[in-house]
Structures are given as C-alpha cells and as structure tokens.
Design a protein around this motif. Structure first.
Motif, PDB file in Angstrom:
ATOM      1  N   MET A   1       0.843  -1.174   0.000  1.00 19.07           N
ATOM      2  CA  MET A   1       0.000   0.000   0.000  1.00 19.07           C
ATOM      3  C   MET A   1       0.889   1.239   0.000  1.00 19.07           C
ATOM      4  SD  MET A   1      -2.739   1.153   2.876  1.00 19.07           S
ATOM      5  CE  MET A   1      -4.309   1.409   2.122  1.00 19.07           C
ATOM      6  N   ASP A   2       0.729   2.051  -1.019  1.00 17.02           N
ATOM      7  CA  ASP A   2       1.496   3.286  -1.115  1.00 17.02           C
ATOM      8  C   ASP A   2       0.602   4.511  -1.246  1.00 17.02           C
ATOM      9  OD1 ASP A   2       4.092   2.093  -1.025  1.00 17.02           O
ATOM     10  OD2 ASP A   2       3.711   1.332  -3.024  1.00 17.02           O
ATOM     11  N   ARG A   3      -0.695   4.254  -1.388  1.00 21.59           N
ATOM     12  CA  ARG A   3      -1.671   5.337  -1.495  1.00 21.59           C
ATOM     13  C   ARG A   3      -3.023   4.824  -1.011  1.00 21.59           C
ATOM     14  NH1 ARG A   3      -2.748  10.095  -3.344  1.00 21.59           N
ATOM     15  NH2 ARG A   3      -4.663  10.589  -4.431  1.00 21.59           N
ATOM     16  N   CYS A   4      -3.717   5.656  -0.261  1.00 23.02           N
ATOM     17  CA  CYS A   4      -5.050   5.304   0.208  1.00 23.02           C
ATOM     18  C   CYS A   4      -6.059   6.026  -0.672  1.00 23.02           C
ATOM     19  CB  CYS A   4      -5.227   5.709   1.668  1.00 23.02           C
ATOM     20  SG  CYS A   4      -6.894   5.382   2.308  1.00 23.02           S
ATOM     21  N   GLU A   5      -6.860   5.260  -1.357  1.00 22.25           N
ATOM     22  CA  GLU A   5      -7.853   5.849  -2.256  1.00 22.25           C
ATOM     23  C   GLU A   5      -8.942   6.585  -1.488  1.00 22.25           C
ATOM     24  OE1 GLU A   5      -7.297   6.076  -5.475  1.00 22.25           O
ATOM     25  OE2 GLU A   5      -5.461   4.942  -5.113  1.00 22.25           O
TER      26      GLU A   5
END
Length: 165
Positions: A1-5
């Motif tokens: 996980m590198d970005r939380c939508e």
C-alpha cells in the motif's frame, strides 16, 4: 500500500523528516475533532466504530508501531504480529474508556514514537520487517512511519465525519 484511495494519503509525499512532527501533532488534532462530536461513544452504524473507538485504536496503533520499530532495530527481518484491531475494540472496552485519559495516552505514545523516528538515520529507516496487513509484505521502517502517519490521519477523517451527524 502506497496510497489510500479513500483519504488520498500518499505515502511518498511524507518525507522521513516529517514523520516525527506529523505524529506529534495527532493528540491536539484528535482533541479538537472529538470536541465537535455530539456523542463520542455512539456508533453511526453497526459496522462503524465510534469516535472514541477510533481514537483508542490510533493510541494502540502508536504503541504497537513503537514495539515493531524496536523489534526491527534489534532483529534482522522480523515478522510483525497482527495487533488484533477488531478484538481490541471489545477486549479493551474502548467505548467505556475515559476520553481524557485516551487523549493523554495517545499524545504520549505519539511523542515517544515520533522521537524514536527522529533518532533514526537512513540505514535504520531502510531496515525491513514483514508487515502483516493487509497481507504479509516486507516493509521498511520508513514505510512503517509513513503508515503510522496514515493511520492517524485516516482515522482522524473518520472522527471528523461524525461531526456532521
């Protein structure tokens, strides 16, 4: 996980030197958000935690991440144990805890973890442990710091959503 939508948090947008300050400011931001929630113990839906439960969770995330950080500095390639987030809400009786004490403990945990990250150099931040969520994946200590910032900010968003209810 590198970005939380959901909250649009970008892990790479947080520099290593920003982690301590972003953690250190959490307690004041949670206190402000909780002040705007009419009933901090009320769950807005059966599967959604109360504002107090989210705050307790973040306090415990900070504590667990400190333990993981310490382990990764002592042991090469540790496997981090899941914290049991859903179970802790019940066994820790989150919704019966004193909000002032929770905020105080959150602040203390954030300061301790922030100071620990501030003391790390690039070599230490590059150390890796097997992070258990959402599935076991090798993660650096820098990612651990960024993820902890994300947890704090994402759940702050969850608490703030309750101010409009």
């Amino acid at each position: 996980m590198d970005r939380c939508e959901e909250c649009e948090f970008g892990y790479d947008a947080v520099a290593a030197g920003e982690v301590p300050g972003r953690l250190g400011g959490l307690a004041a931001r949670y206190a402000e958000a909780l002040a705007g929630v009419a009933d901090i113990r009320r769950r807005p839906a059966p599967a959604v935690w109360s504002a107090l439960e989210y705050t307790c969770h973040v306090r415990d995330v900070l504590r667990v991440q400190r333990e993981r950080l310490d382990l990764a500095l002592r042991v090469d390639g540790p496997q981090f144990v899941p914290m049991g987030r859903e179970e802790l809400v019940v066994t820790g009786a989150y919704n019966r805890q004193d909000p002032g004490a929770v905020l105080e403990a959150l602040g203390a945990a954030a300061e301790v973890l922030g100071a620990a990250f501030a003391a790390l150099g690039p070599e230490q931040l590059a150390r890796v442990g097997l992070y258990p969520w959402p599935q076991p994946v090798p993660r650096t200590l820098l990612w651990l710091g960024r993820h902890t910032v994300h947890e704090g900010e994402h759940h702050l968003m969850d608490v703030r959503r309750m101010t409009s209810r």
